[in-house]
Design a protein around this motif. Sequence first.
Motif, short mmCIF file in Angstrom:
data_model
loop_
_atom_site.label_atom_id
_atom_site.label_comp_id
_atom_site.label_asym_id
_atom_site.label_seq_id
_atom_site.Cartn_x
_atom_site.Cartn_y
_atom_site.Cartn_z
N TRP A 116 -14.07 4.49 -5.99
CA TRP A 116 -15.30 4.45 -5.18
C TRP A 116 -16.49 4.44 -6.13
CZ3 TRP A 116 -15.73 4.14 0.14
CH2 TRP A 116 -14.56 4.34 0.87
N GLY A 154 -5.95 -1.15 10.11
CA GLY A 154 -6.76 -0.03 10.59
C GLY A 154 -6.01 1.29 10.58
N ARG A 155 -5.04 1.39 9.70
CA ARG A 155 -4.19 2.58 9.57
C ARG A 155 -3.61 2.94 10.94
NH1 ARG A 155 -6.93 6.92 5.88
NH2 ARG A 155 -7.35 5.01 4.74
N TRP A 201 -8.13 -3.33 2.16
CA TRP A 201 -7.37 -2.09 2.42
C TRP A 201 -7.39 -1.75 3.92
CZ3 TRP A 201 -10.03 2.19 4.28
CH2 TRP A 201 -11.30 2.52 3.81
N SER A 202 -6.39 -0.96 4.34
CA SER A 202 -6.18 -0.67 5.77
C SER A 202 -6.25 -1.94 6.61
CB SER A 202 -7.18 0.36 6.30
OG SER A 202 -6.93 1.64 5.76
N ASP A 216 0.30 -0.88 -4.98
CA ASP A 216 -1.04 -0.30 -5.05
C ASP A 216 -0.94 1.22 -4.94
OD1 ASP A 216 -4.12 -0.84 -4.73
OD2 ASP A 216 -3.61 0.68 -3.23
N HIS A 260 9.09 -3.18 8.93
CA HIS A 260 7.69 -3.53 8.69
C HIS A 260 7.50 -4.25 7.36
CE1 HIS A 260 6.08 -0.21 11.63
NE2 HIS A 260 6.43 -1.32 12.25
N TYR A 299 -3.66 9.49 -4.48
CA TYR A 299 -2.54 9.48 -3.53
C TYR A 299 -1.43 10.46 -3.94
CZ TYR A 299 -4.67 4.93 -2.32
OH TYR A 299 -5.53 3.92 -2.00
N ASN A 306 -14.40 -0.69 -3.14
CA ASN A 306 -15.49 -0.19 -2.29
C ASN A 306 -16.87 -0.42 -2.90
OD1 ASN A 306 -13.74 1.01 -0.23
ND2 ASN A 306 -13.10 2.35 -1.89
N GLY A 343 0.86 -1.18 0.00
CA GLY A 343 0.00 0.00 0.00
C GLY A 343 0.89 1.23 0.00
N THR A 344 0.43 2.32 -0.63
CA THR A 344 1.33 3.48 -0.75
C THR A 344 0.74 4.81 -0.29
OG1 THR A 344 0.69 3.96 -3.04
CG2 THR A 344 2.55 2.42 -2.72
N VAL A 345 -0.37 4.78 0.45
CA VAL A 345 -0.89 6.06 0.95
C VAL A 345 0.19 6.73 1.81
CG1 VAL A 345 -2.49 7.13 2.59
CG2 VAL A 345 -3.36 5.53 0.91
N ALA A 400 3.71 0.01 4.35
CA ALA A 400 4.83 -0.06 5.28
C ALA A 400 5.99 0.69 4.66
CB ALA A 400 5.22 -1.50 5.56
N PRO A 418 -0.80 -4.02 2.91
CA PRO A 418 -0.37 -3.17 4.02
C PRO A 418 0.60 -2.09 3.54
CG PRO A 418 0.76 -5.30 4.07
CD PRO A 418 -0.30 -5.40 3.02
N GLU A 472 8.64 -7.83 7.81
CA GLU A 472 7.74 -8.53 8.73
C GLU A 472 6.44 -8.92 8.03
OE1 GLU A 472 7.68 -6.61 12.69
OE2 GLU A 472 5.53 -7.00 12.63
N ASN A 473 5.91 -8.01 7.22
CA ASN A 473 4.61 -8.25 6.58
C ASN A 473 4.67 -9.32 5.49
OD1 ASN A 473 3.70 -6.28 8.28
ND2 ASN A 473 3.62 -4.66 6.74
N1 LIG Z 1 -9.35 1.56 -2.09
C1 LIG Z 1 -9.43 2.41 -1.09
O1 LIG Z 1 -10.42 3.15 -0.96
C2 LIG Z 1 -8.33 2.48 -0.08
C3 LIG Z 1 -8.52 3.19 1.11
C4 LIG Z 1 -7.46 3.22 2.03
C5 LIG Z 1 -6.29 2.55 1.75
N2 LIG Z 1 -6.12 1.88 0.56
C6 LIG Z 1 -4.86 1.14 0.24
O2 LIG Z 1 -4.57 0.27 1.31
C7 LIG Z 1 -3.25 0.52 1.77
C8 LIG Z 1 -3.10 0.16 3.24
O3 LIG Z 1 -3.97 0.92 4.04
P1 LIG Z 1 -3.50 2.16 4.97
O4 LIG Z 1 -2.31 2.82 4.36
O5 LIG Z 1 -4.72 2.97 5.18
O6 LIG Z 1 -3.14 1.53 6.37
P2 LIG Z 1 -2.57 0.15 7.00
O7 LIG Z 1 -1.82 -0.61 5.97
O8 LIG Z 1 -3.70 -0.48 7.72
O9 LIG Z 1 -1.58 0.73 8.10
C9 LIG Z 1 -0.40 1.43 7.78
C10 LIG Z 1 0.32 1.76 9.08
O10 LIG Z 1 0.74 0.54 9.70
C11 LIG Z 1 2.14 0.61 9.95
N3 LIG Z 1 2.69 -0.74 9.81
C12 LIG Z 1 2.96 -1.41 8.67
N4 LIG Z 1 3.43 -2.64 8.93
C13 LIG Z 1 3.45 -2.76 10.28
C14 LIG Z 1 3.83 -3.79 11.17
N5 LIG Z 1 4.26 -4.97 10.72
N6 LIG Z 1 3.73 -3.56 12.51
C15 LIG Z 1 3.29 -2.37 12.98
N7 LIG Z 1 2.90 -1.35 12.19
C16 LIG Z 1 2.98 -1.55 10.85
C17 LIG Z 1 2.71 1.58 8.94
O11 LIG Z 1 3.90 2.12 9.45
P3 LIG Z 1 5.20 2.51 8.56
O12 LIG Z 1 4.71 3.10 7.29
O13 LIG Z 1 5.94 3.43 9.42
O14 LIG Z 1 5.97 1.25 8.27
C18 LIG Z 1 1.58 2.59 8.86
O15 LIG Z 1 1.65 3.50 9.91
C19 LIG Z 1 -3.07 2.00 1.46
O16 LIG Z 1 -1.72 2.43 1.58
C20 LIG Z 1 -3.65 2.06 0.07
O17 LIG Z 1 -2.73 1.56 -0.88
C21 LIG Z 1 -7.14 1.84 -0.35
#
Ligand SMILES: NC(=O)c1ccc[n+]([C@@H]2O[C@H](COP(=O)([O-])OP(=O)(O)OC[C@H]3O[C@@H](n4cnc5c(N)ncnc54)[C@H](OP(=O)(O)O)[C@@H]3O)[C@@H](O)[C@H]2O)c1
Length: 283
Positions: free
Chosen positions: A111, A193-194, A189-190, A47, A240, A52, A142, A22-24, A235, A233, A243-244
């Motif tokens: 969306w 939970g971000r 996604w998320s 992604d 991270h 973004y 979505n 993920g790249t947000v 990261a 995810p 690990e993922n």
């Molecule tokens: N289609 C949609 O509408 C939609 C909406 C939201 C998101 N997305 C996509 O989904 C991707 C992921 O969602 P997200 O960015 O919202 O959040 P997420 O992946 O749920 O969480 C990202 C957060 O978790 C941390 N993290 C990553 N690996 C970890 C680990 N092993 N242990 C502890 N913390 C960890 C990251 O830290 P670090 O970065 O510091 O490593 C960052 O702060 C997005 O980047 C995007 O590509 C799509």
Amino acid sequence: MNKSIPTYTLNDGQEVPVIGLGTVGIKGAKGVNEVLDALDNGYRLIDTSTNYNNEGMVGEAIRRSSVPRDQILVSSKLPGAKHKYEDAIQMIQESLYRIGIDYFDKYLIHWPLPKQDQYVEAWQALVDAQKFGLIRSIGVSNFLPEHLDRIIEETGVTPATNQIERHPYFTNKRVIEYNKEHGILTEAWSPFGREINDLLENEMIASLAEKHKKSVGQIILRWNYQEQILTIPKASSNKHQRENMDIFDFTLSDEEMKMIDSLDKGLDGLVEGQHPNEYEEFD
Ligand SMILES: NC(=O)c1ccc[n+]([C@@H]2O[C@H](COP(=O)([O-])OP(=O)(O)OC[C@H]3O[C@@H](n4cnc5c(N)ncnc54)[C@H](OP(=O)(O)O)[C@@H]3O)[C@@H](O)[C@H]2O)c1
């Protein structure tokens, strides 16, 4: 394809890694280095989205990487303001120019925006863009079952993937069941939970993590993998990122899977309250 990562086969025959990046928030020169790290760490699916503001950064990382372009899957998304047929086709072309590639491996409608009622037209544009060779696999994001029913009925084409919010506080079972029944791969996604909720500190998941000698994040990614769900995810750190990707040497029992399912909070669990029938974003 990096053979160390298991893959799913989409309904159009394309193979995709079970985990992507993920790249947000991954942006600029720092972002280029983070995506390069991810490619070094074995990620082969990136992604991104017009929304973004980092498609150019993704393209720069791909150009600088020693991993050949044909081994990297690039996935982007159509913004809400571009659902009209001609606008959608031009947006896809523009995103390809921004990234500096000549086809997307995967491309999604970001969306549905049902109040605007243009998502069928947008879907027809993706169907045609695939025929023009601009996209390998077409999907949505979505989309609820009622939106999926409509695009399938009106175009005769079923999406390859549906990227939806999904994590232990919002398990999104109804959409996942629909996707499974129709041969659509679910992308979560998320998955963590971000940063805006306490999922990564959840005590029950932490106890499973301790038992399996894994982290909370790894337990969540494994829970998705065992449900045949692709996760992306975000990261930025090497720690991270590595690990993922390290979730293939243990198994959660059926009971442990159910324990995680039981954390669902329904709509109260949404990370930002974005219900697909109500939420609108245009950029
Ligand atoms: N289609 C949609 O509408 C939609 C909406 C939201 C998101 N997305 C996509 O989904 C991707 C992921 O969602 P997200 O960015 O919202 O959040 P997420 O992946 O749920 O969480 C990202 C957060 O978790 C941390 N993290 C990553 N690996 C970890 C680990 N092993 N242990 C502890 N913390 C960890 C990251 O830290 P670090 O970065 O510091 O490593 C960052 O702060 C997005 O980047 C995007 O590509 C799509």
